[in-house]
Design a protein around this motif. Structure first.
Motif, short mmCIF file in Angstrom:
data_model
loop_
_atom_site.label_atom_id
_atom_site.label_comp_id
_atom_site.label_asym_id
_atom_site.label_seq_id
_atom_site.Cartn_x
_atom_site.Cartn_y
_atom_site.Cartn_z
N UNK A 2 0.83 -1.20 0.00
CA UNK A 2 0.00 0.00 0.00
C UNK A 2 0.87 1.25 0.00
N UNK A 3 1.92 1.23 0.81
CA UNK A 3 2.83 2.37 0.87
C UNK A 3 3.52 2.65 -0.45
N UNK A 4 3.77 1.62 -1.23
CA UNK A 4 4.48 1.80 -2.51
C UNK A 4 3.64 2.57 -3.52
N UNK A 5 2.32 2.68 -3.27
CA UNK A 5 1.44 3.40 -4.18
C UNK A 5 1.08 4.80 -3.66
N UNK A 6 1.67 5.24 -2.57
CA UNK A 6 1.34 6.54 -1.99
C UNK A 6 1.62 7.67 -2.98
N UNK A 7 0.67 8.57 -3.12
CA UNK A 7 0.74 9.75 -3.99
C UNK A 7 0.94 9.38 -5.46
N UNK A 8 0.59 8.16 -5.82
CA UNK A 8 0.71 7.76 -7.22
C UNK A 8 -0.37 8.42 -8.08
N UNK A 9 -1.40 8.97 -7.44
CA UNK A 9 -2.48 9.60 -8.17
C UNK A 9 -2.24 11.07 -8.51
N UNK A 10 -1.07 11.60 -8.17
CA UNK A 10 -0.77 12.99 -8.50
C UNK A 10 -0.73 13.17 -10.02
N UNK A 11 -1.14 14.34 -10.51
CA UNK A 11 -1.12 14.57 -11.96
C UNK A 11 0.31 14.61 -12.51
N UNK A 12 0.40 14.54 -13.81
CA UNK A 12 1.71 14.48 -14.48
C UNK A 12 2.51 15.77 -14.33
N UNK A 13 1.88 16.83 -13.84
CA UNK A 13 2.61 18.09 -13.64
C UNK A 13 3.66 17.96 -12.54
N UNK A 14 3.51 16.95 -11.69
CA UNK A 14 4.53 16.67 -10.67
C UNK A 14 5.60 15.80 -11.32
N UNK A 15 6.68 16.42 -11.74
CA UNK A 15 7.71 15.71 -12.50
C UNK A 15 8.51 14.74 -11.64
N UNK A 16 8.71 15.07 -10.38
CA UNK A 16 9.48 14.22 -9.48
C UNK A 16 8.57 13.18 -8.85
N UNK A 17 8.92 11.94 -8.99
CA UNK A 17 8.12 10.87 -8.39
C UNK A 17 8.30 10.86 -6.87
N UNK A 18 7.19 10.63 -6.18
CA UNK A 18 7.27 10.54 -4.71
C UNK A 18 8.00 9.27 -4.30
N UNK A 19 7.74 8.19 -5.02
CA UNK A 19 8.44 6.92 -4.79
C UNK A 19 9.04 6.47 -6.11
N UNK A 20 10.32 6.19 -6.10
CA UNK A 20 10.99 5.76 -7.32
C UNK A 20 10.46 4.42 -7.80
N UNK A 21 10.60 4.17 -9.08
CA UNK A 21 10.15 2.91 -9.67
C UNK A 21 10.85 1.73 -9.00
N UNK A 22 10.08 0.68 -8.76
CA UNK A 22 10.58 -0.56 -8.15
C UNK A 22 10.99 -0.39 -6.68
#
Length: 253
Positions: free
Chosen positions: A109-129
């Motif tokens: 569940x934590x790995x998906x936190x803030x994954x719903x932010x729009x594409x205008x947020x260029x920096x990912x909250x959690x890196x891939x993998x």
């Protein structure tokens, strides 16, 4: 022979009686728990914000070892968002099938936190993998956590590694769920810190002094005191706090 008459009386609230009523059951209510007030001060919510309801659940990280030393400060990099960050952006509905009380699903569940932010947020909250974020502090604007009443929102942030959120104002239900689950500290800023900090800035939060220090810019900001909500979060949530203070019996080992 005189004709008999029948009178029928209609009422908005008619009452009925019977000579053989069914036995009634009486239930005794449990003792009332008096918990500290944990409501912050709020700015008026926008018209699109739905009415809030309190959903209190035990902290999902129940397996974690409780600390004996109260938390006094947080130190780490911040992730900055804007106004009206809703629960769909924090944790989209498609991930609500995950059960936070299960350790593996809590991590997921934590790995998906803030994954719903729009594409205008260029920096990912959690890196891939990755399952954890490198940003332990989230800084937001007004009405943070608006939307649905899902308690998964603060749980997802806590599971991702967030210690505190600093926002100008909160949706009531998000604030209450944050305290009830004990996952994160929902702190309020007195000004729009989200416009003065940038994602990646190094931040220290001093709870005792209600102060945020941005080491990157060299600026300090006053926060509103967390008040009575602090001990509840520190205990691990509302149920853990109630057990700790003797309001309810401790769980058997």
């Amino acid at each position: 022979m005189a004709a008999s008459t029948t009178t029928i009386s209609l009422s908005r609230n008619p009452s009925f009686s019977t000579t053989n009523p069914k036995p009634s059951l009486s239930f005794l209510s449990p003792p009332c728990l008096k918990l500290p007030s944990i409501l912050p001060s709020f700015k008026p919510l926008t018209s699109h914000s739905p009415p809030d309801q309190l959903l209190s659940i035990p902290r999902a990280t129940a397996a974690a070892t409780p600390t004996t030393t109260p938390t006094t400060s947080f130190h780490g990099h911040c992730y900055v968002v804007g106004d009206n960050i809703d629960t769909d952006q924090i944790i989209p509905a498609e991930y609500l099938t995950l059960v936070p009380s299960k350790p593996d699903e809590y991590e997921k569940l934590g790995s998906y936190a803030l994954i719903g932010l729009p594409a205008t947020y260029k920096t990912r909250f959690i890196e891939a993998n990755q399952t954890k974020t490198k940003y332990s502090i989230v800084i937001g604007g007004e009405n943070f956590g608006c939307g649905s009443s899902r308690e998964h929102a603060p749980v997802a942030l806590g599971a991702a590694g967030v210690a505190a959120v600093v926002a100008e104002s909160y949706a009531r239900i998000f604030f209450r769920n944050s305290v009830a689950t004990g996952e994160i500290y929902p702190l309020e800023s007195e000004i729009r810190i989200c416009e003065e900090c940038k994602t990646g800035d190094l931040i220290t939060i001093e709870l005792a002094e209600s102060k945020l220090i941005n080491h990157t810019s060299g600026k300090e900001y006053k926060l509103k005191p967390i008040g009575d909500a602090g001990p509840v979060i520190e205990a691990g949530g509302i149920f853990a706090y109630a057990r700790k203070t003797g309001m309810i019996p401790s769980q058997s080992p």
